[in-house]
Design an enzyme around this catalytic site. Sequence first.
Site, PDB file in Angstrom:
ATOM      1  N   ARG A 137       0.822  -1.220   0.000  1.00 26.38           N
ATOM      2  CA  ARG A 137       0.000   0.000   0.000  1.00 26.38           C
ATOM      3  C   ARG A 137       0.853   1.266   0.000  1.00 26.38           C
ATOM      4  O   ARG A 137       0.367   2.362  -0.262  1.00 26.38           O
ATOM      5  CB  ARG A 137      -0.975  -0.006   1.192  1.00 26.38           C
ATOM      6  CG  ARG A 137      -1.888   1.214   1.254  1.00 26.38           C
ATOM      7  CD  ARG A 137      -3.150   1.019   2.109  1.00 26.38           C
ATOM      8  NE  ARG A 137      -2.876   0.303   3.341  1.00 26.38           N
ATOM      9  CZ  ARG A 137      -2.323   0.856   4.434  1.00 26.38           C
ATOM     10  NH1 ARG A 137      -2.005   2.126   4.433  1.00 26.38           N
ATOM     11  NH2 ARG A 137      -2.110   0.120   5.514  1.00 26.38           N
ATOM     12  N   LYS A 175      -9.303   8.094 -18.895  1.00 26.21           N
ATOM     13  CA  LYS A 175      -9.720   8.676 -20.168  1.00 26.21           C
ATOM     14  C   LYS A 175      -8.564   8.666 -21.178  1.00 26.21           C
ATOM     15  O   LYS A 175      -8.157   7.598 -21.597  1.00 26.21           O
ATOM     16  CB  LYS A 175     -10.287  10.080 -19.927  1.00 26.21           C
ATOM     17  CG  LYS A 175     -11.274  10.161 -18.736  1.00 26.21           C
ATOM     18  CD  LYS A 175     -12.591   9.436 -18.964  1.00 26.21           C
ATOM     19  CE  LYS A 175     -13.428   9.265 -17.706  1.00 26.21           C
ATOM     20  NZ  LYS A 175     -13.717  10.481 -16.949  1.00 26.21           N
ATOM     21  N   ASP A 221      -8.210  20.237 -13.089  1.00 32.00           N
ATOM     22  CA  ASP A 221      -8.551  18.928 -13.647  1.00 32.00           C
ATOM     23  C   ASP A 221      -8.229  19.008 -15.143  1.00 32.00           C
ATOM     24  O   ASP A 221      -8.906  19.696 -15.901  1.00 32.00           O
ATOM     25  CB  ASP A 221     -10.038  18.613 -13.394  1.00 32.00           C
ATOM     26  CG  ASP A 221     -10.423  17.207 -13.866  1.00 32.00           C
ATOM     27  OD1 ASP A 221      -9.787  16.700 -14.814  1.00 32.00           O
ATOM     28  OD2 ASP A 221     -11.373  16.631 -13.297  1.00 32.00           O
ATOM     29  N   TYR A 251     -17.137  18.175 -13.750  1.00 35.81           N
ATOM     30  CA  TYR A 251     -17.507  16.762 -13.846  1.00 35.81           C
ATOM     31  C   TYR A 251     -18.499  16.429 -12.722  1.00 35.81           C
ATOM     32  O   TYR A 251     -18.317  16.874 -11.586  1.00 35.81           O
ATOM     33  CB  TYR A 251     -16.235  15.919 -13.730  1.00 35.81           C
ATOM     34  CG  TYR A 251     -16.496  14.448 -13.641  1.00 35.81           C
ATOM     35  CD1 TYR A 251     -17.026  13.756 -14.715  1.00 35.81           C
ATOM     36  CD2 TYR A 251     -16.217  13.751 -12.474  1.00 35.81           C
ATOM     37  CE1 TYR A 251     -17.278  12.401 -14.623  1.00 35.81           C
ATOM     38  CE2 TYR A 251     -16.452  12.389 -12.380  1.00 35.81           C
ATOM     39  CZ  TYR A 251     -16.995  11.725 -13.458  1.00 35.81           C
ATOM     40  OH  TYR A 251     -17.241  10.384 -13.355  1.00 35.81           O
TER      41      TYR A 251
HETATM   42  C1  PLP Z   1     -14.158  10.801 -15.646  1.00 38.36           C
HETATM   43  C2  PLP Z   1     -13.706  12.065 -15.039  1.00 38.36           C
HETATM   44  C3  PLP Z   1     -13.329  12.139 -13.689  1.00 38.36           C
HETATM   45  C4  PLP Z   1     -13.454  10.938 -12.760  1.00 38.36           C
HETATM   46  O1  PLP Z   1     -12.523   9.953 -13.056  1.00 38.36           O
HETATM   47  P1  PLP Z   1     -12.755   8.371 -12.776  1.00 38.36           P
HETATM   48  O2  PLP Z   1     -11.492   7.781 -13.321  1.00 38.36           O
HETATM   49  O3  PLP Z   1     -14.003   7.957 -13.484  1.00 38.36           O
HETATM   50  O4  PLP Z   1     -12.885   8.196 -11.302  1.00 38.36           O
HETATM   51  C5  PLP Z   1     -12.867  13.343 -13.220  1.00 38.36           C
HETATM   52  N1  PLP Z   1     -12.800  14.447 -14.001  1.00 38.36           N
HETATM   53  C6  PLP Z   1     -13.170  14.427 -15.294  1.00 38.36           C
HETATM   54  C7  PLP Z   1     -13.071  15.673 -16.107  1.00 38.36           C
HETATM   55  C8  PLP Z   1     -13.638  13.243 -15.859  1.00 38.36           C
HETATM   56  O5  PLP Z   1     -14.015  13.233 -17.146  1.00 38.36           O
END
Ligand code: PLP
Length: 354
Positions: A46, A193, A168, A97
């Site tokens: 961990r 993504k 982000d 998001y």
């Molecule tokens: C999908 C997404 C998240 C969350 O990420 P996960 O990997 O699904 O937990 C956060 N910010 C944006 C802009 C996203 O598209």
Amino acid sequence: MLDKPLHPDTTAVVAGRPPHESDRPLNVPVTLASTYVAGGELEYGRFANPSWSAFEDALGALEGGSAVSFASGMAAIAAVLSLVPTGGRIVAPRHSYTGTIGQLDDLAARGMVSVEFVDIADTAAVASAAHGSSMVWIESPTNPALEVADIRSISEAAHAAGSIVVVDNTFATPLLQRPIELGADLVVHSATKYIAGHSDVIMGAVVASEPERAASVLARRTLHGATPSPLDSFLALRGLRTLPVRLDRAQANASELVARLTDHPALAEVRYPGFGAIISIVFTGGADAADAIIGRTDVWVHATSLGGVESTFERRRRWSAEAPTIPEGLVRLSVGIEHVDDLYDDLVSAIGQP
Ligand SMILES: *Cc1c(COP(=O)(O)O)cnc(C)c1O
């Protein structure tokens, strides 16, 4: 030996590899281990894992900071939000998001923090909201409204007000936008993504401009146990290797589709920030017209999420958590790397010929 900095396209390929020594594998292997022989730097599964470190070295090199990987984008977001002191105020985009809004609403409902939602494209409004705040959260472009923030100006204003700045960067990736160079303190990714890029991994990351801040983010990951799987880390790094070529193709496809779809009679709006591979189209006929394309495409897949090699679409308001200011007829297109003619022909066979 090269005596100048590498281009990001090269960094994506070469960073996070073992040294060039005989018989070393070219890639850091997947290390499946819950514990290590005591007395070294790793100790417990961990705390550390070589497959995480390889991914973190590569992403950190691309963003220009120190990266910490997480089990998901949401876990990365939770770790960063947990840095805000109790009673602190967070400024965030109203079109963040949905999961980010969910975490902010949850913290506010439990009295931990207060949140002020803003139009992140309105720099003056964000700057004035930053006064007295602990953290300014930026998402740019926003999901799915595709508003773009002036990260440099917001960072200056937030720092003058004593606040820290988080971006982000999931939609832009470090190849199209490097927030740390623009003044941000922390960058958050859903590596699920574009970074992993093949719709087969859930993973996240935080990149910090300062090693001390990376250490406090790492402390949260260890404390909360929000660690990624070693195999997912391997896959995410494997995906990152081809991000430059995938993004080139997806972005070229997206801008061509925008050019062909603009003025389509079924669409009230074609939103595109001018870079990246996400397009939001708004149907004149609202939710019903948008939903009518489901089941009528062969190449495009009706699915949530984005950033994979395969093109996907989704009407965002099908989720009750989506902001009510997002139009009912808005469909988010995640443009993949297929041939643009197939993408266009498939889409207009569902929407109707212009
Ligand atoms: C999908 C997404 C998240 C969350 O990420 P996960 O990997 O699904 O937990 C956060 N910010 C944006 C802009 C996203 O598209």
